[in-house]
Design a protein around this motif. Structure first.
Motif, PDB file in Angstrom:
ATOM      1  N   SER A 216       0.813  -1.213   0.000  1.00  0.00           N
ATOM      2  CA  SER A 216       0.000   0.000   0.000  1.00  0.00           C
ATOM      3  C   SER A 216       0.847   1.263   0.000  1.00  0.00           C
ATOM      4  O   SER A 216       0.347   2.350  -0.260  1.00  0.00           O
ATOM      5  N   GLN A 217       2.134   1.103   0.307  1.00  0.00           N
ATOM      6  CA  GLN A 217       3.061   2.238   0.299  1.00  0.00           C
ATOM      7  C   GLN A 217       4.341   1.819  -0.430  1.00  0.00           C
ATOM      8  O   GLN A 217       5.350   1.498   0.190  1.00  0.00           O
ATOM      9  N   PRO A 218       4.298   1.770  -1.741  1.00  0.00           N
ATOM     10  CA  PRO A 218       5.395   1.204  -2.531  1.00  0.00           C
ATOM     11  C   PRO A 218       6.749   1.878  -2.332  1.00  0.00           C
ATOM     12  O   PRO A 218       7.777   1.273  -2.598  1.00  0.00           O
ATOM     13  N   ASP A 219       6.770   3.127  -1.885  1.00  0.00           N
ATOM     14  CA  ASP A 219       8.050   3.814  -1.702  1.00  0.00           C
ATOM     15  C   ASP A 219       8.654   3.596  -0.318  1.00  0.00           C
ATOM     16  O   ASP A 219       9.751   4.082  -0.030  1.00  0.00           O
ATOM     17  N   SER A 220       7.937   2.879   0.543  1.00  0.00           N
ATOM     18  CA  SER A 220       8.473   2.606   1.873  1.00  0.00           C
ATOM     19  C   SER A 220       9.743   1.774   1.762  1.00  0.00           C
ATOM     20  O   SER A 220       9.874   0.916   0.885  1.00  0.00           O
ATOM     21  N   CYS A 221      10.657   2.048   2.647  1.00  0.00           N
ATOM     22  CA  CYS A 221      11.937   1.311   2.736  1.00  0.00           C
ATOM     23  C   CYS A 221      12.885   1.622   1.588  1.00  0.00           C
ATOM     24  O   CYS A 221      13.978   1.040   1.525  1.00  0.00           O
ATOM     25  N   SER A 222      12.508   2.521   0.681  1.00  0.00           N
ATOM     26  CA  SER A 222      13.396   2.836  -0.442  1.00  0.00           C
ATOM     27  C   SER A 222      14.692   3.484   0.048  1.00  0.00           C
ATOM     28  O   SER A 222      15.747   3.301  -0.556  1.00  0.00           O
ATOM     29  N   TRP A 223      14.612   4.231   1.143  1.00  0.00           N
ATOM     30  CA  TRP A 223      15.815   4.854   1.706  1.00  0.00           C
ATOM     31  C   TRP A 223      16.850   3.789   2.089  1.00  0.00           C
ATOM     32  O   TRP A 223      18.051   4.023   1.958  1.00  0.00           O
ATOM     33  N   PHE A 224      16.367   2.634   2.529  1.00  0.00           N
ATOM     34  CA  PHE A 224      17.287   1.559   2.905  1.00  0.00           C
ATOM     35  C   PHE A 224      17.767   0.782   1.684  1.00  0.00           C
ATOM     36  O   PHE A 224      18.967   0.519   1.533  1.00  0.00           O
ATOM     37  N   TRP A 241      23.315  -6.271  10.960  1.00  0.00           N
ATOM     38  CA  TRP A 241      22.290  -6.294  12.000  1.00  0.00           C
ATOM     39  C   TRP A 241      21.469  -5.018  11.921  1.00  0.00           C
ATOM     40  O   TRP A 241      22.007  -3.908  11.964  1.00  0.00           O
ATOM     41  N   ILE A 242      20.148  -5.165  11.788  1.00  0.00           N
ATOM     42  CA  ILE A 242      19.236  -4.033  11.770  1.00  0.00           C
ATOM     43  C   ILE A 242      18.495  -4.027  13.102  1.00  0.00           C
ATOM     44  O   ILE A 242      17.741  -4.957  13.406  1.00  0.00           O
ATOM     45  N   LYS A 243      18.721  -3.000  13.897  1.00  0.00           N
ATOM     46  CA  LYS A 243      18.115  -2.940  15.220  1.00  0.00           C
ATOM     47  C   LYS A 243      17.112  -1.795  15.292  1.00  0.00           C
ATOM     48  O   LYS A 243      17.216  -0.797  14.570  1.00  0.00           O
ATOM     49  N   GLY A 244      16.137  -1.958  16.173  1.00  0.00           N
ATOM     50  CA  GLY A 244      15.137  -0.914  16.336  1.00  0.00           C
ATOM     51  C   GLY A 244      14.166  -1.255  17.450  1.00  0.00           C
ATOM     52  O   GLY A 244      13.959  -2.427  17.754  1.00  0.00           O
ATOM     53  N   LYS A 245      13.578  -0.248  18.043  1.00  0.00           N
ATOM     54  CA  LYS A 245      12.647  -0.466  19.142  1.00  0.00           C
ATOM     55  C   LYS A 245      11.383  -1.154  18.663  1.00  0.00           C
ATOM     56  O   LYS A 245      11.139  -1.269  17.449  1.00  0.00           O
ATOM     57  N   ILE A 379      21.368 -11.119   7.066  1.00  0.00           N
ATOM     58  CA  ILE A 379      20.753  -9.974   7.732  1.00  0.00           C
ATOM     59  C   ILE A 379      19.882 -10.484   8.869  1.00  0.00           C
ATOM     60  O   ILE A 379      19.113 -11.441   8.693  1.00  0.00           O
ATOM     61  N   THR A 380      19.978  -9.861  10.042  1.00  0.00           N
ATOM     62  CA  THR A 380      19.067 -10.147  11.136  1.00  0.00           C
ATOM     63  C   THR A 380      18.459  -8.842  11.619  1.00  0.00           C
ATOM     64  O   THR A 380      19.104  -7.789  11.576  1.00  0.00           O
ATOM     65  N   THR A 381      17.211  -8.907  12.076  1.00  0.00           N
ATOM     66  CA  THR A 381      16.572  -7.747  12.683  1.00  0.00           C
ATOM     67  C   THR A 381      16.143  -8.115  14.104  1.00  0.00           C
ATOM     68  O   THR A 381      15.788  -9.265  14.376  1.00  0.00           O
ATOM     69  N   SER A 382      16.173  -7.151  14.991  1.00  0.00           N
ATOM     70  CA  SER A 382      15.741  -7.381  16.373  1.00  0.00           C
ATOM     71  C   SER A 382      15.697  -6.063  17.124  1.00  0.00           C
ATOM     72  O   SER A 382      16.203  -5.041  16.651  1.00  0.00           O
ATOM     73  N   HIS A 396      28.744  -4.637  11.802  1.00  0.00           N
ATOM     74  CA  HIS A 396      28.056  -3.536  11.132  1.00  0.00           C
ATOM     75  C   HIS A 396      26.569  -3.587  11.463  1.00  0.00           C
ATOM     76  O   HIS A 396      25.919  -4.632  11.324  1.00  0.00           O
ATOM     77  N   CYS A 397      26.017  -2.467  11.935  1.00  0.00           N
ATOM     78  CA  CYS A 397      24.596  -2.446  12.279  1.00  0.00           C
ATOM     79  C   CYS A 397      23.969  -1.140  11.793  1.00  0.00           C
ATOM     80  O   CYS A 397      24.649  -0.137  11.573  1.00  0.00           O
ATOM     81  N   VAL A 398      22.657  -1.190  11.635  1.00  0.00           N
ATOM     82  CA  VAL A 398      21.868  -0.026  11.230  1.00  0.00           C
ATOM     83  C   VAL A 398      20.791   0.178  12.270  1.00  0.00           C
ATOM     84  O   VAL A 398      20.018  -0.752  12.566  1.00  0.00           O
ATOM     85  N   ASP A 399      20.741   1.372  12.863  1.00  0.00           N
ATOM     86  CA  ASP A 399      19.653   1.720  13.780  1.00  0.00           C
ATOM     87  C   ASP A 399      18.489   2.215  12.936  1.00  0.00           C
ATOM     88  O   ASP A 399      18.567   3.273  12.304  1.00  0.00           O
ATOM     89  N   LEU A 400      17.415   1.444  12.923  1.00  0.00           N
ATOM     90  CA  LEU A 400      16.317   1.721  11.998  1.00  0.00           C
ATOM     91  C   LEU A 400      15.675   3.086  12.249  1.00  0.00           C
ATOM     92  O   LEU A 400      15.345   3.804  11.304  1.00  0.00           O
ATOM     93  N   VAL A 401      15.503   3.448  13.496  1.00  0.00           N
ATOM     94  CA  VAL A 401      14.856   4.730  13.809  1.00  0.00           C
ATOM     95  C   VAL A 401      15.731   5.902  13.378  1.00  0.00           C
ATOM     96  O   VAL A 401      15.265   6.850  12.743  1.00  0.00           O
TER      97      VAL A 401
END
Length: 583
Positions: A216-224, A241-245, A379-382, A396-401
């Motif tokens: 429903s939002q095709p442009d979501s996550c394009s930044w990543f 590792w992709i981390k986020g609250k 890739i892992t997310t948590s 190497h990690c990415v803070d999603l927020v």
């Protein structure tokens, strides 16, 4: 005459370009789409494996001699093509070809050593005809479309006949399609038997549920997907590792990554697993189940057969009479992964695994054994919980927020306000968007819940009052929702939610509605109370409000954070308070 050297140079330059283009281009195809196999072998020098051939030239001339200023490494290869492969019309290059290449590219030495351990004998107790035992070298020569900007040769693949595929030898290296050097056994009944014995769990429902939101939002996550971290992970094997609250969109991002990999120009060896702790169903919570799922997903990439290493384990376990040990499963997965030129794994919601220590140790082991998994992209997310952070913080990690900068939340708000808020004037819509974006702190779940509450408002004044008194975080939001439950519905709602927290299998709406007809606290044991039966089972969804979702006739908690909230000490006073009010 003055133009003759220039014309000669242009000819040579054009010729070189054609030569190297053929190193990376698919084999020519005829008008009907079939591979052009009618060319004379003498006019088409090639290095071959059973799955592909890379053409050195389509002209009958001295390739190495014609390109006078070729870099030494490339010239060595061209000389070898001429001297050693042209005479091998059967398409089986010999050790004489491979050994000199090892001097130019030492990576071949290690690769060949690992291949020499591969057995070609089927399990002794499997009645499989010889033609069923194959080297599954399924490959395409289509480019991924992502260039690896490094001066090196990678993805050098050797088949069991020790043929050599050199995919690209210019400064830019291009990954090709799936290339497999696994022995496989083609036996339909055996494949079914092994699948039933292995019993791999399927987390595709979680993927499809998340992807439905993403569509429903095709442009979501394009930044990543367009960012450096993902591009590097896509082209270079390694760990991210992709981390986020809680509630910040990690599962949506995982589905976006999987969908992106599935839509590349070629097929990639991809597997995924979505951990799910919303109930007590262990299929998507145990480490053992994760390994089984990965083994089977990669086995499905081997065409119609099953990897011989997996068939060997099945045979070792009495043809399915016994279950394999965890070490056995680890070893098989390691060998299966080693048979692919590149393998991509996406693990979502690792923090929802009930055997977190085992998974963390396994992931770290895979990372540390990078010499054996040079082609594994993981890739892992948590959530950034302490024990996970302690294990992965040095990688190497990415803070999603932080990395998203609320980009996707803004897209989400735009989409929601355009589709369900047309009756409100633009200034109200802008106030809603601005306020929620500012206080969201990266949490999609929080934004969605606030929109649901704001939709109940009937006046602009009510909306502004609601915006001025927004709850902080998910726990306060859940408090607000619980306190809003009608007093007479409280006991039923509590029963429904607790059943969902501890269900050991999926519950349908009808089944969940029936749970209130059983009085578990009856003096003489559980008792059926027919008068408690709901006349309209859809009332379950109205009572549970935003705590639950319905998908394919099954009811689940809407988010893992809801289960944590309901079972926490924090929520007990709220339950007691509501109980008191309902009496």
């Amino acid at each position: 005459m003055s133009n003759q050297p220039e014309d000669s140079s242009l000819k040579l330059l054009s010729y070189r370009r054609n030569v190297f283009a053929r190193f990376r281009s698919p084999k020519p195809r005829s008008a009907n789409g079939s591979t052009a196999a009618s060319r004379s072998l003498s006019a088409s020098l090639a290095m071959r494996t059973p799955s592909s051939a890379i053409r050195a030239a389509d002209v009958g001339m001295d390739v190495a001699g014609e390109i006078h200023d070729t870099p030494p490494s490339i010239k060595s290869i061209l000389i070898l093509i001429e001297s050693n492969i042209v005479g091998d019309q059967a398409g089986h290059p010999s050790h004489k070809t491979v050994q000199p290449l090892q001097q130019v590219f030492p990576i071949l030495s290690n690769h060949l050593k690992s291949e020499s351990r591969t057995s070609t004998t089927p399990p002794s107790n499997l009645s499989v005809a010889d033609p069923g035992l194959k080297s599954a070298n399924h490959a395409t020569n289509t480019e991924v479309g992502v260039m690896n900007k490094f001066e090196r040769v990678q993805n050098v693949n050797t088949g069991n006949n020790q043929g050599v595929i050199i995919q690209q030898v210019i400064n830019q290296v291009v990954d090709l399609g799936i290339q497999i050097t696994l022995q496989t056994i083609e036996d339909k009944q055996l494949v079914k038997d092994i699948c039933a014995w292995l019993s791999p769990p399927d987390s595709s429902r979680n993927y499809h549920a998340a992807y439905t939101i993403l569509k429903s939002q095709p442009d979501s996550c394009s930044w990543f997907l367009n960012g450096r971290s993902f591009s590097k992970w896509l082209t270079e094997a390694g760990f991210l590792w992709i981390k986020g609250k809680s509630g910040c969109g990690k599962t949506i991002l995982s589905s976006s990554i999987i969908n992106h990999l599935s839509k590349t120009q070629i097929s990639l060896a991809t597997a995924y697993f979505f951990f799910d702790g919303r109930d007590s169903q262990n299929e998507l919570q145990l480490h053992d189940k994760l390994i089984r799922a990965l083994i089977w997903q990669f086995s499905l990439k081997c065409g119609n057969g099953v990897p011989k290493v997996l068939a060997d384990l099945y045979s070792h376990c009495g043809n399915g009479y016994q279950q394999p040990s965890l070490d056995d499963l680890h070893n098989v997965l390691q060998k299966v992964l080693g048979g692919f030129n590149s393998a991509y794994i996406i693990l979502d919601a690792l923090d929802e695994c009930s055997e977190r220590d085992k998974v963390l140790d396994w992931v770290q082991t895979v990372i540390l054994y990078k010499n054996e998994n040079l082609r594994l992209h993981l890739i892992t997310t948590s959530r950034p919980e302490k024990e996970i952070n302690d294990k992965f913080n040095s990688y190497h990690c990415v803070d999603l927020v932080e990395a998203s900068e609320n980009h996707d939340i803004e897209l989400y708000l735009d989409h929601q306000l355009q589709t369900g808020w047309q009756k409100w004037p633009p200034e109200i819509q802008n106030e809603i968007k601005s306020t929620l974006r500012k206080q969201a702190d990266g949490m999609f779940r929080w934004v969605a819940l606030q929109l649901m509450e704001l939709k109940k408002c009937r006046t602009q004044k009510a909306i502004r009052e609601q915006l001025n008194n927004l709850p902080e975080g998910l726990d306060e939001t859940y408090d607000q929702i619980l306190l809003g439950i009608d007093k007479k519905d409280y006991d039923y709602t509590k029963t429904f939610l607790l059943w969902l927290c501890f269900a050991v299998r999926p519950l349908t709406l009808k089944e969940l509605a029936e749970t209130v007809t059983v009085d578990l606290a009856a003096e003489n044991g559980p008792k059926f109370e027919h008068e408690n039966k709901l006349q309209d089972i859809s009332d379950v969804l109205k009572m549970c409000s935003s705590f639950v979702i319905e998908s394919k006739y099954e009811i689940k908690l809407a988010h893992f954070s809801i289960k944590e909230y309901l079972l926490s000490e924090h929520v007990l006073p709220t339950f007691c308070n509501l109980k008191h009010q309902s009496q």
